[in-house]
Scaffold this motif. Structure first.
Motif, PDB file in Angstrom:
ATOM      1  N   PHE A 164     -13.867  76.503   7.480  1.00  0.00           N
ATOM      2  CA  PHE A 164     -15.031  76.718   6.620  1.00  0.00           C
ATOM      3  C   PHE A 164     -14.976  75.727   5.463  1.00  0.00           C
ATOM      4  CE2 PHE A 164     -15.556  81.607   7.469  1.00  0.00           C
ATOM      5  CZ  PHE A 164     -15.697  81.346   8.826  1.00  0.00           C
ATOM      6  N   PHE A 165     -16.129  75.347   4.957  1.00  0.00           N
ATOM      7  CA  PHE A 165     -16.215  74.545   3.737  1.00  0.00           C
ATOM      8  C   PHE A 165     -17.025  75.335   2.707  1.00  0.00           C
ATOM      9  CE2 PHE A 165     -15.226  71.421   6.939  1.00  0.00           C
ATOM     10  CZ  PHE A 165     -14.357  70.545   6.280  1.00  0.00           C
ATOM     11  N   LEU A 166     -16.459  75.489   1.514  1.00  0.00           N
ATOM     12  CA  LEU A 166     -17.107  76.232   0.438  1.00  0.00           C
ATOM     13  C   LEU A 166     -17.824  75.233  -0.466  1.00  0.00           C
ATOM     14  CD1 LEU A 166     -14.148  78.650  -0.404  1.00  0.00           C
ATOM     15  CD2 LEU A 166     -15.900  78.872   1.385  1.00  0.00           C
ATOM     16  N   ASN A 167     -19.137  75.261  -0.427  1.00  0.00           N
ATOM     17  CA  ASN A 167     -19.930  74.227  -1.086  1.00  0.00           C
ATOM     18  C   ASN A 167     -20.522  74.667  -2.420  1.00  0.00           C
ATOM     19  OD1 ASN A 167     -19.562  72.315   1.069  1.00  0.00           O
ATOM     20  ND2 ASN A 167     -20.962  73.576   2.280  1.00  0.00           N
ATOM     21  N   ALA A 168     -19.792  75.503  -3.141  1.00  0.00           N
ATOM     22  CA  ALA A 168     -20.127  75.891  -4.511  1.00  0.00           C
ATOM     23  C   ALA A 168     -18.809  75.922  -5.282  1.00  0.00           C
ATOM     24  CB  ALA A 168     -20.822  77.250  -4.537  1.00  0.00           C
TER      25      ALA A 168
ATOM     26  N   CYS B 239     -23.681  79.127   0.897  1.00  0.00           N
ATOM     27  CA  CYS B 239     -22.871  77.985   0.471  1.00  0.00           C
ATOM     28  C   CYS B 239     -21.610  77.831   1.315  1.00  0.00           C
ATOM     29  CB  CYS B 239     -22.493  78.126  -1.003  1.00  0.00           C
ATOM     30  SG  CYS B 239     -23.902  78.167  -2.118  1.00  0.00           S
ATOM     31  N   VAL B 240     -21.465  78.678   2.355  1.00  0.00           N
ATOM     32  CA  VAL B 240     -20.306  78.603   3.247  1.00  0.00           C
ATOM     33  C   VAL B 240     -20.716  77.889   4.527  1.00  0.00           C
ATOM     34  CG1 VAL B 240     -18.551  79.898   4.506  1.00  0.00           C
ATOM     35  CG2 VAL B 240     -19.370  80.747   2.298  1.00  0.00           C
ATOM     36  N   ASP B 241     -20.118  76.748   4.772  1.00  0.00           N
ATOM     37  CA  ASP B 241     -20.409  75.952   5.975  1.00  0.00           C
ATOM     38  C   ASP B 241     -19.344  76.273   7.019  1.00  0.00           C
ATOM     39  OD1 ASP B 241     -21.177  74.087   7.807  1.00  0.00           O
ATOM     40  OD2 ASP B 241     -20.546  72.338   6.648  1.00  0.00           O
ATOM     41  N   MET B 242     -19.715  76.991   8.089  1.00  0.00           N
ATOM     42  CA  MET B 242     -18.768  77.474   9.093  1.00  0.00           C
ATOM     43  C   MET B 242     -18.770  76.580  10.329  1.00  0.00           C
ATOM     44  SD  MET B 242     -19.371  81.619   8.797  1.00  0.00           S
ATOM     45  CE  MET B 242     -21.160  81.536   8.691  1.00  0.00           C
ATOM     46  N   HIS B 243     -17.571  76.150  10.738  1.00  0.00           N
ATOM     47  CA  HIS B 243     -17.418  75.317  11.923  1.00  0.00           C
ATOM     48  C   HIS B 243     -16.757  76.130  13.040  1.00  0.00           C
ATOM     49  CE1 HIS B 243     -18.030  71.218   9.894  1.00  0.00           C
ATOM     50  NE2 HIS B 243     -18.326  72.141   8.997  1.00  0.00           N
TER      51      HIS B 243
ATOM     52  N   GLY C 102     -16.843  70.062   0.132  1.00  0.00           N
ATOM     53  CA  GLY C 102     -16.447  71.355  -0.417  1.00  0.00           C
ATOM     54  C   GLY C 102     -14.986  71.674  -0.162  1.00  0.00           C
ATOM     55  N   VAL C 103     -14.547  72.809  -0.715  1.00  0.00           N
ATOM     56  CA  VAL C 103     -13.177  73.274  -0.511  1.00  0.00           C
ATOM     57  C   VAL C 103     -13.006  73.671   0.956  1.00  0.00           C
ATOM     58  CG1 VAL C 103     -11.482  75.052  -1.110  1.00  0.00           C
ATOM     59  CG2 VAL C 103     -12.940  74.060  -2.896  1.00  0.00           C
ATOM     60  N   LYS C 104     -12.013  73.089   1.598  1.00  0.00           N
ATOM     61  CA  LYS C 104     -11.788  73.314   3.031  1.00  0.00           C
ATOM     62  C   LYS C 104     -10.826  74.484   3.234  1.00  0.00           C
ATOM     63  CE  LYS C 104     -10.160  70.848   7.192  1.00  0.00           C
ATOM     64  NZ  LYS C 104      -9.616  69.553   7.681  1.00  0.00           N
TER      65      LYS C 104
END
Length: 224
Positions: A84-88, A75-79, A6-8
């Motif tokens: 964050f990675f936006l997976n949409a 759809c937001v993958d938070m580290h 996704g978009v980083k």
């Protein structure tokens, strides 16, 4: 394992606006090419203006870019490191020229690390983004009347009919009407001029005389 696709977003955080949760931060340079532009956007500005933005990016920052993700917070993958990675799918609502300049700068100077600060609205739609684009551009570089008309076709049937007619190979002005911000080679008349001519020719049966895109579109709808 590699990073998610996704978009980083780096230095990321969560905030809120009147619609709910938003994401703020900076687009990682390697993710700039993943940002999408939909039909409501203008085409790219001239090389001169893009060059000016590239100079600004070399020295500091440009104004914050607004993005829309067509997916919700799931759809937001938070580290833990504020990444964050936006997976949409993520679309540029306002800032196409700034992101274009950043991409060009990266091609010319791979180590340049252009800083594109962003606000990302979640769970957006094409129509919401289009209307937001129009609101944000009211006080900036004037959006050409052709762009306004082109975007109104999603709301006003009369404008959609004229747009489809101009795209038909059986129409005498096929590929000769400009619906873009800037005139291209081969264009004979602008979309605004085309719509004004149609409105004037039919003004004996309705309100077809206007130089303002939105008023003209509403008048054409009444005539139709």
């Amino acid at each position: 394992m590699g990073e998610p696709a996704g978009v980083k977003i780096i230095k990321a955080d969560l905030d809120e606006d009147d619609r709910g949760i938003i994401v703020t931060g900076f687009v990682a340079p390697e993710s700039l090419g993943l940002l999408k532009a939909d039909a409501y956007q203008r085409e790219e500005l001239s090389d001169v203006k893009i060059g000016e933005l590239m100079k600004a990016l070399r020295k500091s920052r440009v104004p914050t870019v607004e993005l829309g993700m067509r997916g919700d917070e799931n759809c937001v993958d938070m580290h833990e490191d504020s990444t964050f990675f936006l997976n949409a799918p993520v679309y540029i609502v306002d800032g196409l020229q700034r992101t274009t300049a950043a991409l060009r700068l990266l091609v010319l100077e791979p180590a340049s690390n252009p800083k594109i600060q962003v606000t990302i609205h979640l769970n957006t739609t094409f129509d919401w983004e289009r209307k937001r684009f129009e609101v944000l551009n009211l006080g900036q570089t004037r959006v050409n009347g052709n762009i306004t008309l082109r975007n109104l076709r999603y709301d006003i049937d009369a404008v959609e009919m004229l747009y489809k007619m101009s795209q038909s190979k059986s129409f005498v002005l096929y590929s000769r009407i400009g619906w873009e911000q800037n005139r291209h080679r081969g264009t004979l008349i602008s979309a605004l001029t085309f719509a004004k001519a149609v409105g004037m020719l039919h003004s004996h049966i309705g309100p077809g005389r206007s130089n303002v895109s939105k008023e003209l579109a509403r008048g054409l709808q009444k005539i139709m």
